[in-house]
Scaffold this active site. Structure first.
Site, short mmCIF file in Angstrom:
data_model
loop_
_atom_site.label_atom_id
_atom_site.label_comp_id
_atom_site.label_asym_id
_atom_site.label_seq_id
_atom_site.Cartn_x
_atom_site.Cartn_y
_atom_site.Cartn_z
N GLY A 220 0.84 -1.20 0.00
CA GLY A 220 0.00 0.00 0.00
C GLY A 220 0.87 1.24 0.00
O GLY A 220 2.07 1.16 -0.23
N ASN A 221 0.27 2.38 0.23
CA ASN A 221 1.06 3.61 0.35
C ASN A 221 0.39 4.54 1.35
O ASN A 221 -0.67 4.22 1.90
CB ASN A 221 1.25 4.28 -1.02
CG ASN A 221 -0.06 4.72 -1.61
OD1 ASN A 221 -0.73 5.60 -1.10
ND2 ASN A 221 -0.46 4.07 -2.71
N ARG A 222 0.99 5.71 1.57
CA ARG A 222 0.56 6.55 2.70
C ARG A 222 -0.54 7.54 2.36
O ARG A 222 -0.86 8.41 3.17
CB ARG A 222 1.79 7.30 3.24
CG ARG A 222 2.75 6.35 3.94
CD ARG A 222 4.05 7.06 4.28
NE ARG A 222 3.82 8.33 4.94
CZ ARG A 222 4.72 9.30 5.01
NH1 ARG A 222 5.89 9.14 4.44
NH2 ARG A 222 4.45 10.42 5.63
N SER A 223 -1.15 7.43 1.19
CA SER A 223 -2.21 8.40 0.86
C SER A 223 -3.38 8.24 1.83
O SER A 223 -3.86 7.14 2.09
CB SER A 223 -2.68 8.16 -0.58
OG SER A 223 -3.83 8.92 -0.82
N ALA A 286 -3.34 7.73 -5.22
CA ALA A 286 -1.98 7.20 -5.33
C ALA A 286 -2.14 5.72 -5.68
O ALA A 286 -2.27 4.88 -4.78
CB ALA A 286 -1.23 7.40 -4.03
#
Ligand code: PMT
Length: 410
Positions: A220-223, A286
């Site tokens: 995943g990512n931090r968005s 993102a």
């Protein structure tokens, strides 16, 4: 001097402002002033709780009309009975709408003046929730809000940010100026002028995507989704028909927005294309560039010292939308999250993906990009650019949506 009204849609409207019992009640004082500046007449009704925070006298001074505080006030009932007051209103605004007040409205209670007025009126109702973020996110509150939405009640906010009790999260009363703009956006048909994006369909993507590695792990990512949600809210306030395709985030759905929740890049791709045709696409999500070729059916075990993942490219949603020949797309806007050479990389993406506009922001710095409530960004198009200095994402979203509306015309 009274400032010139920026919201002529509210001119001449009779607004019944119902004030609930929360600390944000003090902001309702400014709301009265702004509604009057917009040319509306405002009559205030307060719950018992509201009177613990702000006095009726303050509202009376600002509204220029007597304030109603009780269903059982014989003198007030003689002047204008509560049913008459419910009929007087062209619209009813509940601000702040506390969790308790929302629950009572959702269940049709008539146990005090404010709840009775809301039950008795046939005017459109707008609620502006404000409470602790855990109370807002509680399934009971969310179900009550959905029930009200289903009955056509406009829900304005709440905003994400620091709360009175020192915590942070969704639960802040929207700023009075934003409430007035949202009310103007939902003003009855024919009220001049029309909001800027009236009649246009806007699809916005927001948040991260999660690419499952096995049943318990994902890439995943931090968005946080804050930027995309603020854009969707802003477009809806300007009268657009907005579909918000949201990755896994913990944010409330903005007022008047149709939300589709997804998890992976492929799901986001499918939901975006299902929402087309549209006039404008804004890709603020993102999206993962790679996903596991084959997610493991069972939890991957620790068997060796290192682990190589076999990843394949995800569909490039933005590029595919821009290249799509279907429908009536008039503007495709991408975002570029960069850690270096921001302008250079953003312009490359603008050309490579054949976009109408790209909005670049620097990520990996404090006070901007992912997760933060504020951001700084620059929009680029073929023969121009505009810089948006650091500001709250809600403000930047408004400025960006205004720019998008301008670029549509040219
Ligand atoms: O969500 P917040 O915490 O508020 O943070 C906001 C943000 C930093 C996420 C946002 O402002 C932002 O920059 N979003 C784009 C992030 C990104 O993935 O950028 P990118 O440079 O990797 O992608 C460029 C563009 O292509 C983006 O519009 C992206 O949505 C799109 N894309 C990327 C890959 C892919 N497979 N499909 C896409 O559509």
């Amino acid at each position: 001097m009274v400032p010139a009204s920026k919201e002529p849609a509210l001119k001449g409207q009779r607004i019944l402002l119902c004030v609930g019992g929360g600390i944000a009640a003090y902001k309702a004082l400014e709301l009265v002033r702004r509604l009057r500046d917009a040319g509306a007449s405002v009559q205030v009704a307060m719950t018992d709780g509201a009177q613990q925070f702000v006095t009726a006298l303050s509202f009376q001074a600002l509204s220029g009309l007597p304030v109603r505080t009780s269903l059982w006030d014989a003198a007030a009932e003689q002047a204008m009975g509560h049913l008459e007051l419910a009929r007087w209103a062209d619209r009813v605004v509940v601000a702040p709408a506390t969790a308790d007040l929302i629950a009572r409205l959702a269940h049709g209670h008539a146990d005090d003046l404010v709840a009775t007025l809301c039950l008795a009126t046939t005017a459109p109702i707008s609620i502006c929730p404000a409470m602790n973020h855990r109370m807002w996110l509680h399934p009971a509150t969310q179900a009550n809000v959905e029930a009200l939405r289903g009955r056509g009640v406009q829900v304005i906010g709440p905003e994400d940010g620091p709360l009175a009790e020192g915590e942070s999260g969704p639960g802040r009363l929207s700023e009075p100026a934003d409430i007035v703009a949202a009310l103007a956006g939902a003003a009855p048909a024919g009220a001049p002028p029309r909001p800027r994006l009236h009649g246009l369909k806007v699809v916005v993507s927001a948040g991260p995507t999660y690419e499952d590695l096995d049943p318990v792990r994902y890439l995943g990512n931090r968005s946080s989704g804050k930027m995309g949600f603020a854009i969707a809210a802003s477009a809806a306030r300007r009268g657009a028909d907005v579909v918000l395709v949201a990755g896994p985030v913990h944010l409330p759905t903005p007022a008047g927005v149709k939300r589709v929740d997804v998890r992976s890049a492929q799901q986001m791709h499918d939901a975006v294309f299902a929402a087309l045709p549209a006039d404008i696409y804004i890709g603020a999500a993102a999206v993962a560039d790679y996903t596991p070729r084959e997610p493991a059916a069972n939890k991957i075990k620790k068997s060796s010292e290192s682990l190589a993942l076999d990843l394949v490219r995800t569909p490039d949603i933005l590029a595919e939308v821009a290249a799509s020949t279907q429908g009536r797309l008039r503007l495709v806007v991408g975002f570029a999250a960069e850690t270096e050479k921001v302008a250079e990389y953003a312009r490359k993406k603008l050309e490579a993906k054949r976009l109408d506009m790209i909005v670049a922001n620097r990520v990996g710095v404090a006070g901007g990009g992912f997760e933060s409530d504020s951001n700084a960004m620059t929009a680029y198009w073929a023969d121009g650019e505009r810089e948006f200095p650091s500001a709250p994402k809600t403000q930047l979203a408004d400025e960006l949506v205004e720019l998008i509306a301008e670029r549509l015309k040219s």
